[in-house]
Enzyme design. Structure first.
Site, short mmCIF file in Angstrom:
data_model
loop_
_atom_site.label_atom_id
_atom_site.label_comp_id
_atom_site.label_asym_id
_atom_site.label_seq_id
_atom_site.Cartn_x
_atom_site.Cartn_y
_atom_site.Cartn_z
N CYS A 42 0.98 -1.11 0.04
CA CYS A 42 -0.13 -0.03 -0.03
C CYS A 42 0.83 1.34 0.10
O CYS A 42 1.99 1.37 0.50
CB CYS A 42 -0.92 -0.01 1.27
SG CYS A 42 -2.11 1.51 1.15
N ASP A 44 0.33 3.96 1.52
CA ASP A 44 0.40 4.59 3.03
C ASP A 44 1.79 4.82 3.43
O ASP A 44 2.66 3.99 3.54
CB ASP A 44 -0.63 3.76 3.95
CG ASP A 44 -0.68 4.16 5.22
OD1 ASP A 44 0.08 4.62 5.98
OD2 ASP A 44 -1.97 4.26 5.53
N ARG A 46 2.56 5.11 6.59
CA ARG A 46 3.17 4.54 7.70
C ARG A 46 3.57 2.98 7.41
O ARG A 46 3.98 2.47 8.16
CB ARG A 46 1.94 4.36 8.64
CG ARG A 46 1.36 5.72 8.82
CD ARG A 46 0.03 5.78 9.44
NE ARG A 46 -0.94 5.20 8.79
CZ ARG A 46 -2.19 4.82 9.07
NH1 ARG A 46 -2.77 5.19 10.39
NH2 ARG A 46 -3.05 4.33 8.08
N HIS A 98 -2.31 -3.96 5.03
CA HIS A 98 -1.91 -3.17 6.45
C HIS A 98 -3.64 -3.09 7.09
O HIS A 98 -4.60 -2.76 6.31
CB HIS A 98 -1.30 -2.09 6.53
CG HIS A 98 -1.96 -0.87 5.90
ND1 HIS A 98 -2.51 -0.05 6.71
CD2 HIS A 98 -1.83 -0.42 4.72
CE1 HIS A 98 -2.94 1.01 6.07
NE2 HIS A 98 -2.73 0.86 4.80
N CYS A 101 -6.54 -0.11 6.83
CA CYS A 101 -6.33 0.48 5.46
C CYS A 101 -7.17 1.66 4.93
O CYS A 101 -8.49 1.20 5.07
CB CYS A 101 -5.91 -0.66 4.44
SG CYS A 101 -5.61 0.17 2.59
#
Length: 209
Positions: A42, A44, A46, A98, A101
């Site tokens: 992803c 993302d 993080r 994750h 999400c």
């Protein structure tokens, strides 16, 4: 113009640290890349791929998009996979989602957000395929997290359905697809399923002859 000098300073410190710990590292890295792993994850911020599995530059080939989706008409993703498999000869592909999400949450809630609605439409299909299971979970966080897991497993299947992967197996190339999920809350990666390492594990209707 926004001042980003602090990022250049960060980079200089990082490069000096690596060079001090491993003299000649960047000179060797510049000559070739030979990763054994392709990470499909992803976007993302993080979920930084290399850091999560503690691998250095050059050890992990990476493709990231919103909600770690593998769509067969996505030429970006397919090109990355082909290059990784046919030219870099990676041995493992890890589709890594994750928990929590945002892309999966958008698909689950069905709210209109804009262009991303078209992208996460594939996850809506996953939701409706498992609607009874998902709707049977009363806790919203657990509901979302279960769909995050199911999405990863579907994307693993999508990877295995490509001619890129199946042709590699036909050539006798060692190649295994994994489905993982990362917990932002604890920093741990979890294995979701048995790896797929041969066409025998692919349903007949998705086999390419």
């Amino acid at each position: 113009m926004t001042d980003l000098n602090h990022l250049f300073e960060n980079n200089a410190r990082w490069a000096e640290k690596i060079q001090k710990e491993q003299p000649g590292f960047f000179e060797a890295l510049a000559k070739q890349q030979a990763p054994e792993y392709l990470w499909i994850g992803c976007s993302d911020s993080r979920v930084p791929a290399n850091e999560i599995v503690d691998l250095m530059p050059g050890e992990l080939f990476v493709h990231r998009n919103v909600a770690n989706i593998v769509i067969h008409t996505d030429l970006n993703c397919m090109s990355v996979m082909q290059f990784a498999v046919e030219f870099l000869k990676v041995k493992h592909i890890m589709v890594t989602g994750h928990y929590g999400c945002g892309g999966v949450k958008a698909a689950l809630e069905g709210r209109q957000l804009g262009l991303v609605d078209y992208w996460v439409r594939a996850i809506r299909d996953v939701y409706y395929a498992h609607k009874e299971t998902i709707d049977g979970i009363s806790n919203p966080t657990e509901q979302l997290n279960r769909l995050c897991e199911l999405n990863v497993m579907q994307q693993v299947a999508n990877v295995s359905h490509t001619n890129i992967i199946q042709n590699a197996w036909k050539r006798g190339q060692e190649l295994t697809i994994h489905g993982w999920i990362y917990g932002i809350h604890d920093g741990r990666v979890r294995n979701l399923m048995e790896p797929i390492s041969s066409v025998d594990q692919v349903p007949e209707q998705y086999r390419v002859y």
